[in-house]
Design an enzyme around this catalytic site. Structure first.
Site, PDB file in Angstrom:
ATOM      1  N   ASP A  30       8.877  81.258  15.647  1.00 48.36           N
ATOM      2  CA  ASP A  30       7.518  80.940  15.230  1.00 48.36           C
ATOM      3  C   ASP A  30       7.016  79.727  16.024  1.00 48.36           C
ATOM      4  OD1 ASP A  30       5.778  81.549  12.357  1.00 48.36           O
ATOM      5  OD2 ASP A  30       5.307  79.726  13.488  1.00 48.36           O
ATOM      6  N   HIS A  99       4.828  91.131   9.693  1.00 51.55           N
ATOM      7  CA  HIS A  99       5.907  90.268  10.188  1.00 51.55           C
ATOM      8  C   HIS A  99       6.657  89.677   9.004  1.00 51.55           C
ATOM      9  CE1 HIS A  99       2.165  87.925   9.935  1.00 51.55           C
ATOM     10  NE2 HIS A  99       2.913  86.888   9.581  1.00 51.55           N
TER      11      HIS A  99
HETATM   12  P1  DGP Z   1       1.314  84.417   8.549  1.00 51.06           P
HETATM   13  O1  DGP Z   1       0.616  83.209   8.041  1.00 51.06           O
HETATM   14  O2  DGP Z   1       2.322  84.968   7.570  1.00 51.06           O
HETATM   15  O3  DGP Z   1       0.356  85.467   9.080  1.00 51.06           O
HETATM   16  O4  DGP Z   1       2.187  83.906   9.778  1.00 51.06           O
HETATM   17  C1  DGP Z   1       1.802  83.982  11.102  1.00 51.06           C
HETATM   18  C2  DGP Z   1       2.761  83.129  11.867  1.00 51.06           C
HETATM   19  O5  DGP Z   1       2.594  83.399  13.236  1.00 51.06           O
HETATM   20  C3  DGP Z   1       2.550  81.629  11.695  1.00 51.06           C
HETATM   21  O6  DGP Z   1       3.698  81.067  11.062  1.00 51.06           O
HETATM   22  C4  DGP Z   1       2.390  81.089  13.098  1.00 51.06           C
HETATM   23  C5  DGP Z   1       2.847  82.234  13.968  1.00 51.06           C
HETATM   24  N1  DGP Z   1       2.136  82.368  15.217  1.00 51.06           N
HETATM   25  C6  DGP Z   1       0.779  82.425  15.377  1.00 51.06           C
HETATM   26  N2  DGP Z   1       0.483  82.575  16.672  1.00 51.06           N
HETATM   27  C7  DGP Z   1       1.668  82.624  17.346  1.00 51.06           C
HETATM   28  C8  DGP Z   1       2.013  82.776  18.725  1.00 51.06           C
HETATM   29  O7  DGP Z   1       1.166  82.907  19.616  1.00 51.06           O
HETATM   30  N3  DGP Z   1       3.327  82.764  19.023  1.00 51.06           N
HETATM   31  C9  DGP Z   1       4.302  82.617  18.075  1.00 51.06           C
HETATM   32  N4  DGP Z   1       5.564  82.615  18.475  1.00 51.06           N
HETATM   33  N5  DGP Z   1       4.016  82.499  16.757  1.00 51.06           N
HETATM   34  C10 DGP Z   1       2.714  82.491  16.409  1.00 51.06           C
END
Ligand code: DGP
Length: 113
Positions: A30, A99
């Site tokens: 994340d 996810h």
């Molecule tokens: P949620 O709030 O459950 O939809 O979680 C989405 C998650 O995705 C959040 O913890 C941050 C992560 N996230 C958002 N954009 C990116 C990205 O570009 N790369 C990665 N690795 N994680 C991301």
């Protein structure tokens, strides 16, 4: 899906730090970790959220359930971890591609909501 961030990560057009990959599932770190270990496990096919799991796509979710304990072992989360999937507005789902968060590496807070 063209405008989906996690579909772009699957396609490789947005970089990620991968920790696991097979033909159905991708797992990566994340970008904004909420615990020492914070990994997202996603189906490679676009499924918006748990609400959209059905007979046709449940195989990818089943594979995620197989893979989560494998990743947890590889990441040395032997003392336990948490698995969370946020759904929709009330669930504060910010990325509309199913996810599962794996959170661990410390004792997590006791609150869930
Ligand atoms: P949620 O709030 O459950 O939809 O979680 C989405 C998650 O995705 C959040 O913890 C941050 C992560 N996230 C958002 N954009 C990116 C990205 O570009 N790369 C990665 N690795 N994680 C991301």
């Amino acid at each position: 899906m063209q405008d989906c961030l996690f579909c772009k990560i699957v396609a490789g057009s947005i970089p990620s730090t991968k920790v696991y990959e097979d033909d159905m599932v991708l797992a990566f770190r994340d970008i904004s970790p909420q615990a020492p270990t914070h990994i997202l496990v996603i189906p490679k096919i676009h499924i918006e959220s748990m609400t959209d799991v059905n007979e046709k796509n449940v195989g990818a979710v089943e594979q995620i359930m197989r893979v989560i304990p494998v990743i947890a072992k590889e990441q040395n989360l032997d003392n336990g971890f948490r698995v969370v999937t946020n759904v929709g507005e009330d669930g504060r789902q910010s990325v509309k591609h199913l996810h599962f968060h794996i959170l661990g590496g410390k004792q997590l807070s006791g609150t869930m909501g």
